[in-house]
Design a protein around this motif. Structure first.
Motif, PDB file in Angstrom:
ATOM      1  N   PRO B  38      -9.810  19.327  77.703  1.00 16.65           N
ATOM      2  CA  PRO B  38      -9.079  20.482  77.172  1.00 16.65           C
ATOM      3  C   PRO B  38      -7.947  19.996  76.266  1.00 16.65           C
ATOM      4  CG  PRO B  38      -8.645  20.182  79.513  1.00 16.65           C
ATOM      5  CD  PRO B  38      -9.628  19.150  79.132  1.00 16.65           C
ATOM      6  N   SER B  39      -7.677  20.767  75.287  1.00 16.13           N
ATOM      7  CA  SER B  39      -6.574  20.383  74.409  1.00 16.13           C
ATOM      8  C   SER B  39      -5.304  21.045  74.911  1.00 16.13           C
ATOM      9  CB  SER B  39      -6.853  20.818  72.976  1.00 16.13           C
ATOM     10  OG  SER B  39      -6.660  22.215  72.892  1.00 16.13           O
ATOM     11  N   LYS B  40      -4.186  20.670  74.318  1.00 16.51           N
ATOM     12  CA  LYS B  40      -2.933  21.242  74.777  1.00 16.51           C
ATOM     13  C   LYS B  40      -2.735  22.653  74.246  1.00 16.51           C
ATOM     14  CE  LYS B  40      -0.428  17.341  76.191  1.00 16.51           C
ATOM     15  NZ  LYS B  40       0.762  16.655  76.453  1.00 16.51           N
ATOM     16  N   CYS B  41      -3.558  22.999  73.274  1.00 15.55           N
ATOM     17  CA  CYS B  41      -3.330  24.309  72.661  1.00 15.55           C
ATOM     18  C   CYS B  41      -4.183  25.339  73.371  1.00 15.55           C
ATOM     19  CB  CYS B  41      -3.719  24.245  71.182  1.00 15.55           C
ATOM     20  SG  CYS B  41      -3.698  25.838  70.396  1.00 15.55           S
ATOM     21  N   LEU B  42      -3.580  26.406  73.764  1.00 17.25           N
ATOM     22  CA  LEU B  42      -4.298  27.410  74.550  1.00 17.25           C
ATOM     23  C   LEU B  42      -5.394  28.055  73.734  1.00 17.25           C
ATOM     24  CD1 LEU B  42      -4.346  28.931  77.239  1.00 17.25           C
ATOM     25  CD2 LEU B  42      -2.919  30.642  76.171  1.00 17.25           C
ATOM     26  N   GLU B  43      -5.092  28.283  72.439  1.00 16.85           N
ATOM     27  CA  GLU B  43      -6.069  28.964  71.590  1.00 16.85           C
ATOM     28  C   GLU B  43      -7.374  28.207  71.545  1.00 16.85           C
ATOM     29  OE1 GLU B  43      -3.718  32.060  70.899  1.00 16.85           O
ATOM     30  OE2 GLU B  43      -5.691  31.809  69.984  1.00 16.85           O
ATOM     31  N   GLU B  44      -7.268  26.893  71.395  1.00 18.11           N
ATOM     32  CA  GLU B  44      -8.491  26.104  71.293  1.00 18.11           C
ATOM     33  C   GLU B  44      -9.276  26.165  72.591  1.00 18.11           C
ATOM     34  OE1 GLU B  44      -6.825  22.630  68.427  1.00 18.11           O
ATOM     35  OE2 GLU B  44      -8.267  22.101  70.020  1.00 18.11           O
ATOM     36  N   ASN B  45      -8.573  26.006  73.701  1.00 17.01           N
ATOM     37  CA  ASN B  45      -9.268  26.070  74.985  1.00 17.01           C
ATOM     38  C   ASN B  45      -9.964  27.406  75.161  1.00 17.01           C
ATOM     39  OD1 ASN B  45      -8.418  23.548  75.654  1.00 17.01           O
ATOM     40  ND2 ASN B  45      -6.683  24.231  76.877  1.00 17.01           N
ATOM     41  N   LEU B  46      -9.219  28.464  74.793  1.00 15.29           N
ATOM     42  CA  LEU B  46      -9.784  29.792  74.990  1.00 15.29           C
ATOM     43  C   LEU B  46     -11.015  29.984  74.136  1.00 15.29           C
ATOM     44  CD1 LEU B  46      -9.313  32.335  76.512  1.00 15.29           C
ATOM     45  CD2 LEU B  46      -7.890  33.176  74.668  1.00 15.29           C
ATOM     46  N   LYS B  47     -10.898  29.471  72.890  1.00 15.76           N
ATOM     47  CA  LYS B  47     -12.061  29.608  72.008  1.00 15.76           C
ATOM     48  C   LYS B  47     -13.254  28.862  72.579  1.00 15.76           C
ATOM     49  CE  LYS B  47     -12.399  27.868  67.883  1.00 15.76           C
ATOM     50  NZ  LYS B  47     -12.168  27.486  66.478  1.00 15.76           N
ATOM     51  N   CYS B  48     -12.996  27.665  73.134  1.00 18.66           N
ATOM     52  CA  CYS B  48     -14.070  26.855  73.719  1.00 18.66           C
ATOM     53  C   CYS B  48     -14.724  27.588  74.868  1.00 18.66           C
ATOM     54  CB  CYS B  48     -13.480  25.532  74.189  1.00 18.66           C
ATOM     55  SG  CYS B  48     -14.633  24.191  74.107  1.00 18.66           S
ATOM     56  N   VAL B  59     -17.856  38.016  82.469  1.00 18.50           N
ATOM     57  CA  VAL B  59     -16.735  37.090  82.627  1.00 18.50           C
ATOM     58  C   VAL B  59     -15.474  37.803  82.153  1.00 18.50           C
ATOM     59  CG1 VAL B  59     -15.807  34.863  81.963  1.00 18.50           C
ATOM     60  CG2 VAL B  59     -18.272  35.172  82.179  1.00 18.50           C
ATOM     61  N   ILE B  60     -14.459  37.763  82.993  1.00 19.61           N
ATOM     62  CA  ILE B  60     -13.201  38.444  82.662  1.00 19.61           C
ATOM     63  C   ILE B  60     -12.217  37.426  82.124  1.00 19.61           C
ATOM     64  CG2 ILE B  60     -11.296  39.784  83.583  1.00 19.61           C
ATOM     65  CD1 ILE B  60     -13.106  40.625  85.832  1.00 19.61           C
ATOM     66  N   PHE B  61     -11.657  37.713  80.967  1.00 20.45           N
ATOM     67  CA  PHE B  61     -10.586  36.880  80.417  1.00 20.45           C
ATOM     68  C   PHE B  61      -9.300  37.693  80.470  1.00 20.45           C
ATOM     69  CE2 PHE B  61     -12.884  33.337  78.701  1.00 20.45           C
ATOM     70  CZ  PHE B  61     -14.163  33.828  78.531  1.00 20.45           C
ATOM     71  N   ARG B  62      -8.338  37.239  81.235  1.00 24.85           N
ATOM     72  CA  ARG B  62      -7.081  37.982  81.358  1.00 24.85           C
ATOM     73  C   ARG B  62      -5.974  37.138  80.767  1.00 24.85           C
ATOM     74  NH1 ARG B  62      -2.654  40.897  81.847  1.00 24.85           N
ATOM     75  NH2 ARG B  62      -2.370  42.068  83.786  1.00 24.85           N
ATOM     76  N   ASP B  63      -5.460  37.560  79.644  1.00 22.96           N
ATOM     77  CA  ASP B  63      -4.327  36.798  79.114  1.00 22.96           C
ATOM     78  C   ASP B  63      -3.042  37.548  79.428  1.00 22.96           C
ATOM     79  OD1 ASP B  63      -4.767  37.856  75.655  1.00 22.96           O
ATOM     80  OD2 ASP B  63      -5.304  38.800  77.558  1.00 22.96           O
ATOM     81  N   PHE B  64      -2.054  36.801  79.829  1.00 21.86           N
ATOM     82  CA  PHE B  64      -0.775  37.432  80.150  1.00 21.86           C
ATOM     83  C   PHE B  64       0.355  36.470  79.789  1.00 21.86           C
ATOM     84  CE2 PHE B  64      -0.244  35.065  84.142  1.00 21.86           C
ATOM     85  CZ  PHE B  64      -1.561  34.732  84.435  1.00 21.86           C
ATOM     86  N   PHE B  74      -0.539  32.522  79.326  1.00 18.56           N
ATOM     87  CA  PHE B  74      -1.505  32.067  80.333  1.00 18.56           C
ATOM     88  C   PHE B  74      -2.785  32.861  80.140  1.00 18.56           C
ATOM     89  CE2 PHE B  74       0.759  30.027  84.097  1.00 18.56           C
ATOM     90  CZ  PHE B  74       1.866  29.663  83.353  1.00 18.56           C
ATOM     91  N   VAL B  75      -3.889  32.263  80.482  1.00 20.62           N
ATOM     92  CA  VAL B  75      -5.148  33.017  80.511  1.00 20.62           C
ATOM     93  C   VAL B  75      -5.844  32.729  81.843  1.00 20.62           C
ATOM     94  CG1 VAL B  75      -7.423  33.293  79.490  1.00 20.62           C
ATOM     95  CG2 VAL B  75      -5.455  32.946  78.023  1.00 20.62           C
ATOM     96  N   ALA B  76      -6.265  33.814  82.518  1.00 18.13           N
ATOM     97  CA  ALA B  76      -7.021  33.648  83.771  1.00 18.13           C
ATOM     98  C   ALA B  76      -8.468  34.045  83.523  1.00 18.13           C
ATOM     99  CB  ALA B  76      -6.431  34.514  84.867  1.00 18.13           C
ATOM    100  N   ILE B  77      -9.382  33.227  83.964  1.00 20.41           N
ATOM    101  CA  ILE B  77     -10.818  33.492  83.745  1.00 20.41           C
ATOM    102  C   ILE B  77     -11.509  33.562  85.095  1.00 20.41           C
ATOM    103  CG2 ILE B  77     -12.895  32.737  82.549  1.00 20.41           C
ATOM    104  CD1 ILE B  77     -11.169  30.954  80.852  1.00 20.41           C
ATOM    105  N   GLN B  78     -12.258  34.632  85.313  1.00 23.63           N
ATOM    106  CA  GLN B  78     -13.078  34.699  86.514  1.00 23.63           C
ATOM    107  C   GLN B  78     -14.318  35.537  86.228  1.00 23.63           C
ATOM    108  OE1 GLN B  78     -11.326  38.518  88.961  1.00 23.63           O
ATOM    109  NE2 GLN B  78     -11.116  36.522  89.813  1.00 23.63           N
ATOM    110  N   ILE B  79     -15.217  35.508  87.145  1.00 24.23           N
ATOM    111  CA  ILE B  79     -16.466  36.261  86.983  1.00 24.23           C
ATOM    112  C   ILE B  79     -16.399  37.494  87.868  1.00 24.23           C
ATOM    113  CG2 ILE B  79     -18.930  36.223  87.336  1.00 24.23           C
ATOM    114  CD1 ILE B  79     -19.132  33.617  86.307  1.00 24.23           C
ATOM    115  N   ASP B  80     -16.686  38.601  87.247  1.00 30.79           N
ATOM    116  CA  ASP B  80     -16.632  39.876  87.942  1.00 30.79           C
ATOM    117  C   ASP B  80     -17.684  39.921  89.033  1.00 30.79           C
ATOM    118  OD1 ASP B  80     -17.007  43.322  86.810  1.00 30.79           O
ATOM    119  OD2 ASP B  80     -16.118  42.431  88.595  1.00 30.79           O
TER     120      ASP B  80
END
Lengths: 376, 544
Positions: B38-48, B59-64, B74-80
């Protein structure tokens, strides 16, 4: 923890299994006709010959057990080469193979005749022989562990029905037929010992089985125990047949034990005629003997041709035994044939070869011990 | 010379397509090095992540945003459906979004990750991963991934809440007396049910994931100082070698690690009951729990174990011995029933008592077929009925069985196609085959019954004996993880004390030693307080 490999094949069997394997080989087919031979030649005192033959049989057993215990972990080919040299070993082992071959063919043929006479009347003899031999091949291909476990597991199925049936027979027996018991004629008995002795044929295969024993040094008592058990069994069958048929009647029978089975009657039970059960047990008995002889033949061939996996030699032996067993024309010729055969090859394999090996081995050991003493 | 290769024991190396070679395992290790960091940048990780989970719309992506000034993303990822929303809502989102506001912003900025992991998130299961692939696997197992801006590691929060049924009675093995809980489809609950019965820290559990695409959780359980360590190592090694894309049920594992693939007999037991599994563990055997199935595997197994049921230990010895003897008899009947009829009627009518023979002859006067055709017709009819009954469930299934059994049998007799004795023989055989506790073991005899029937029709009683000899040879050759299948019947030496539990079951007080089939370490199961002459305790548990 001791390092006996538990998983996978380690090709070692316990002493009890070795002894039982040898027992199965001996109780092949001799048990069928032994009582009538005894009655014919010796009359009511035939039991003496059995006891003496049993006592004599203990000698080769002891010699073989001690020999294999001396050379622990080596098979018969290596031991024999060590003692009498390689070329002679080839000759000797070939003779042992021929002896086993003859016994195997004899057992097969007698078995086929009995089945044809009592069980399957219109099936061709060849079919019976061929199916039996194919089954034996299947079992022998599973090498020592399968063969040994099989021989252990069938024992209750042989012993228990025989015991039950013998108890049922008792009302029909006339024990006065056993008299006179002690009318012993030493010369006659002495002359008949050789032919009786070959009812114990099969002991020489111990040479091959002892190699697989886990603990050869303590095998002696099991082997002797089995020989004694076989002697007792022969005596038992002789007395019962004699009590049932009388001396002259017994001498006239071909297979007294099978005729006995016609006399057994469970009163108004589900199976009136227990011939079927006796035949079923008979199949197992003959099968174990055949399995034992064929197994030793394949092992010997394998050792002589220096290959590890000797189970591939089983199938080629099948036609050999098959054709050999079809040679005699009828039952009488079979017995003539086997007489001659055992006199030549049986004497060698059973008496001569183990004695020679054992005495030479003992002498060699003594010689080496003396040498060690001198050098030290 | 190539022809004679097979004579030497060195076998030419066989490549088993379902098993990994040593080179494959090494290749995998090398591949694993090429992780996606993972990179340090959140955007890149999220895009990946969104790329990996493209078209997976559950898949739920929750950014807060976190912090007093809403500065950290922060982004939380889980499966519904797979992950439990309550845990995340109450213990992750709420503390992060609400509580962190109370901390000084400078502290938050510098040590964000540390504070998050150690101070804020109040769940018990949490770990860090440094690889996106691993995070993906965790998300697919039901965990929640938390991506933090500015850090190249990902937090995995334990939030598994899969859909499952409650613990209910095992349907395939019911007992009159005994516990009524059965395994469920979640492997963690199953291992918990076993742990309840073995409160010993020596009960070891080893997790593995098998299956390229399914990544099914496998747990291997054993009691460390009872089980033979070679056995455990052997089983674990064999499971690790499995290379298959999916493990759907424990039978896949069973079929991939057994010694003899082509034998009709099963070489491992399976059970749905935790008490059976626990009792096997106490005997030094190994239990393998597979996720998504309530059936767990017990290895090794011998013929003796297949003929035991859990109820045997909960009832008194006399009734248990009787049922055991009946079970052994049931095997014989199930195997030989129709064959004996064929052999005796066709080849050896002289074996029967005269009256019975006459009766059979009379009842078969109108039957147009010879005995073996009759037997085959009835046997095949029974097999068809059995399959039909198992396809249709509920009331239709039972109706079909009753209709088939009674009506067709009766009608066939009256039509004169089969004799009544044949129907009785076939019915008794079918009932006998249901008496065997293990379904796989009983099925083997169902198959072999036809083989012996063919032999009986050709060669009569002799054919039956040959068939029995061949089957016995096969059983005697069979091994289950090195343990001979027919122990203790074939080896009267070391394992003779096992005979106490085979045909006749001795009372519990007599069974002091454990089953010896696997060369155990701790041999004494029960010790009574007895004193020998010196006043010392006899039968003290000795650790060997």
């Amino acid at each position: 923890m001791e390092m006996i490999k538990m998983y996978g094949k380690n090709n070692k069997i316990s002493n009890l299994q070795v002894a039982f394997l040898m027992g199965h080989t001996i109780i092949g087919v001799g048990i069928l006709s032994l009582p009538s031979t005894l009655a014919e030649v010796l009359g009511t005192s035939g039991w003496v010959a059995v006891v003496i033959a049993g006592a004599i049989a203990i000698i080769p057993v002891t010699m073989i057990s001690k020999l294999m215990a001396m050379y622990e972990g080596k098979n018969i080919f290596e031991i024999s080469s060590h003692i009498i040299g390689r070329p002679l070993t080839y000759v000797a082992l070939t003779l042992v193979i021929i002896d086993a071959l003859g016994q195997g063919a004899f057992v097969t043929r007698i078995f086929g005749e009995v089945i044809k006479m009592f069980l399957l009347f219109s099936t061709p003899l060849e079919v019976i022989l061929l199916t039996m031999l194919l089954t034996v091949v299947y079992t022998v291909r599973s090498e020592v562990e399968g063969v040994a476990r099989f021989s252990m597991i069938v024992i209750p199925f042989i012993v228990i029905p025989i015991l039950i049936m013998s108890t049922v027979l008792i009302p029909d027996l006339d024990f006065t037929n056993l008299l006179p018991i002690f009318k012993v004629n030493p010369v006659q008995i002495f002359n008949s010992i050789p032919s009786i002795f070959f009812s114990f044929g099969g002991i020489e295969l111990l040479l091959i089985y002892m190699y697989y024993s886990k603990n050869p040094k303590s095998a002696l008592k099991y082997n002797i125990g089995v020989v004694i058990a076989v002697t007792v069994l022969y005596l038992f069958s002789f007395f019962i047949s004699l009590a049932r048929f009388g001396e002259k009647g017994l001498a006239a029978q071909l297979w007294p034990l099978l005729s006995l089975s016609k006399a057994i009657q469970f009163p108004s039970a589900f199976i009136e005629n227990v011939e079927g059960i006796i035949m079923a047990i008979w199949v197992i008995i003959a099968f174990t003997t055949l399995m034992s002889t064929m197994f030793s033949m394949t092992v010997l061939l394998g050792k002589m041709c220096k290959v590890e996996e000797s189970k591939y030699f089983t199938l080629p032996l099948l036609p050999l035994i098959y054709f050999l067993s079809l040679i005699p024309g009828n039952v009488v010729l079979i017995y003539d044939f086997i007489q001659v055969f055992t006199y030549i090859f049986g004497t060698f394999a059973l008496l001569l070869y183990p004695t020679v090996l054992y005495t030479l081995a003992v002498l060699k050991r003594k010689g080496e011990a003396k040498k060690n003493e001198n050098t030290v | 010379m190539g022809l004679f290769n097979r004579f030497s024991k060195k076998k030419v190396g066989e490549k088993d397509s379902m098993k990994k070679e040593k080179s494959d395992i090494e290749k995998e290790k090398n591949n694993a090095e090429k992780k996606i960091s993972p990179s340090k940048c959140l955007e890149e990780n999220l895009k990946c992540m969104k790329e990996i989970f493209k078209d997976c719309e559950d898949v739920i992506f929750r950014d807060f945003k976190v912090g007093e000034r809403q500065s950290e993303e922060f982004v939380a990822i889980q499966i519904d459906g797979l992950a439990s929303k309550d845990i995340i809502n109450d213990y992750v989102l709420e503390p992060l979004m609400l509580e962190v506001r109370k901390i000084e912003p400078e502290d938050v900025k510098k040590k964000l990750f540390k504070i998050t992991k150690e101070g804020v998130i109040s769940t018990i299961e949490i770990k860090e991963v440094y690889d996106l692939q691993e995070a993906v696997v965790n998300i697919l197992s039901g965990e929640t991934a938390l991506l933090v801006n500015g850090y190249d590691k990902i937090l995995i929060i334990g939030s598994k809440g899969p859909p499952t049924r409650g613990v209910s009675q095992a349907e395939s093995e019911t007992v009159v007396r005994g516990p009524r809980d059965g395994f469920v489809e979640v492997s963690r609950f199953n291992s918990a049910l076993i742990r309840r019965r073995i409160r010993d820290p020596k009960l070891k559990l080893r997790n593995m994931q098998v299956g390229e695409r399914s990544k099914t959780d496998i747990a291997v359980l054993y009691i460390e100082d009872i089980a033979n360590p070679h056995l455990v190592k052997d089983i674990i090694r064999k499971i690790e070698k499995i290379k298959i894309d999916a493990i759907l049920e424990s039978s896949y594992i069973e079929q991939l690690i057994e010694d003899n693939h082509f034998s009709p007999f099963p070489q491992m037991q399976n059970t749905e009951r935790p008490d059976a599994a626990a009792s096997a563990l106490y005997e030094g055997r190994v239990v393998i729990i597979v996720d998504n199935t309530p059936f767990c595997i017990i290895a090794p197994a011998t013929m003796m174990t297949f003929l035991q049921s859990s109820e045997d230990f909960y009832q008194r010895w006399a009734i248990v011995s009787l049922s055991r003897m009946i079970r052994y008899l049931a095997i014989l009947i199930s195997l030989l029933g129709p064959s004996l009829y064929i052999a005796i009627v066709s080849y050896h009518p002289g074996l029967l008592p005269t009256r019975l023979a006459l009766y059979i002859g009379a009842s078969r006067i109108n039957v147009p077929f010879p005995a073996f055709i009759e037997a085959f017709i009835m046997e095949i009819t029974i097999e068809l009925l059995r399959e039909a009954g198992s396809r249709m469930s509920g009331p239709i299934g039972t109706t079909i069985s009753i209709v088939g059994g009674l009506v067709i049998g009766q009608a066939a007799v009256e039509a004169g196609i089969v004799s009544p004795l044949m129907v009785i023989v076939v019915a008794v055989t079918a009932i006998a085959s249901f008496m065997i506790p293990n379904y796989g073991f009983a099925s083997a005899f169902r198959i072999l019954r036809f083989v012996v029937m063919v032999l009986a029709s050709v060669l009569g009683l002799y054919g039956i004996m040959l068939g029995l000899i061949i089957i016995t040879t096969h059983l005697v050759k069979l091994t289950s993880f090195g343990v001979p299948y027919m122990t203790p019947f074939t080896t009267l030496g070391r394992t003779i004390s096992d005979l106490k539990d085979t045909v006749i079951k001795m009372p519990l007080i007599v069974m002091r030693e454990r089953q010896k089939l696997t060369r155990l370490q701790d041999k004494i199961r029960l010790s009574l307080e007895e004193e020998n002459g010196n006043g010392d305790d006899k039968n003290v548990r000795k650790k060997q």
